[in-house]
Design a protein around this motif. Structure first.
Motif, PDB file in Angstrom:
ATOM      1  N   LYS A 101       0.841  -1.205   0.000  1.00 20.90           N
ATOM      2  CA  LYS A 101       0.000   0.000   0.000  1.00 20.90           C
ATOM      3  C   LYS A 101       0.870   1.248   0.000  1.00 20.90           C
ATOM      4  N   GLY A 140       4.179   5.661  -5.307  1.00 19.04           N
ATOM      5  CA  GLY A 140       4.140   5.706  -6.776  1.00 19.04           C
ATOM      6  C   GLY A 140       3.120   6.715  -7.278  1.00 19.04           C
ATOM      7  N   ASP A 141       1.943   6.755  -6.670  1.00 18.56           N
ATOM      8  CA  ASP A 141       0.910   7.727  -7.047  1.00 18.56           C
ATOM      9  C   ASP A 141       1.385   9.151  -6.783  1.00 18.56           C
ATOM     10  N   ALA A 142       2.012   9.358  -5.626  1.00 19.93           N
ATOM     11  CA  ALA A 142       2.515  10.693  -5.300  1.00 19.93           C
ATOM     12  C   ALA A 142       3.594  11.116  -6.285  1.00 19.93           C
ATOM     13  N   ASP A 153       2.404   1.743  -3.381  1.00 21.33           N
ATOM     14  CA  ASP A 153       1.410   2.286  -4.313  1.00 21.33           C
ATOM     15  C   ASP A 153       1.197   3.775  -4.067  1.00 21.33           C
ATOM     16  N   GLU A 154       1.112   4.177  -2.806  1.00 20.82           N
ATOM     17  CA  GLU A 154       0.918   5.582  -2.473  1.00 20.82           C
ATOM     18  C   GLU A 154       2.109   6.424  -2.906  1.00 20.82           C
ATOM     19  N   ALA A 164       3.874  10.136  -9.387  1.00 19.53           N
ATOM     20  CA  ALA A 164       3.204  10.425 -10.663  1.00 19.53           C
ATOM     21  C   ALA A 164       2.544  11.802 -10.611  1.00 19.53           C
ATOM     22  N   ASN A 165       1.947  12.149  -9.472  1.00 20.80           N
ATOM     23  CA  ASN A 165       1.336  13.467  -9.325  1.00 20.80           C
ATOM     24  C   ASN A 165       2.382  14.579  -9.399  1.00 20.80           C
TER      25      ASN A 165
END
Length: 95
Positions: A74, A80-82, A77-78, A84-85
């Motif tokens: 988790k 990675g999302d951050a 994933d967080e 990407a943002n």
């Protein structure tokens, strides 16, 4: 006559003592056997308790490892999302 009676009394007493000794020996042997059986039963019970505790510990460790793996996934994933943002924001700012 007195000697014969005395000898018979001594012989009877000796047989009585011998019978008591055999009985005592038999009872002692039975007591030793019972103690050995009790010790074996206690050792078996202790082994079962240790095995049960080991199984519970293994299950607890496995559950903790599963929880840690889920948390790590988790978090990855967080992150990675951050990332990407941040990259998207950087592209927008560069335009």
């Amino acid at each position: 006559m007195r000697k014969i009676i005395l000898a018979a009394a001594i012989a009877t007493s000796a047989l009585g003592l011998a019978a008591c000794s055999e009985k005592t020996e038999s009872e002692t042997g039975e007591a030793v056997d019972a103690m050995a059986e009790d010790a074996e039963a206690n050792a078996d019970a202790a082994g079962d308790a240790i095995e049960g505790a080991a199984d519970q510990t293994a299950a607890g460790v496995e559950a903790a490892a599963d929880g840690a793996a889920e948390t790590a996934e988790k978090t990855a994933d967080e992150v990675g999302d951050a990332a990407a943002n941040v990259a998207a924001e950087a592209e927008e700012a560069a335009e």
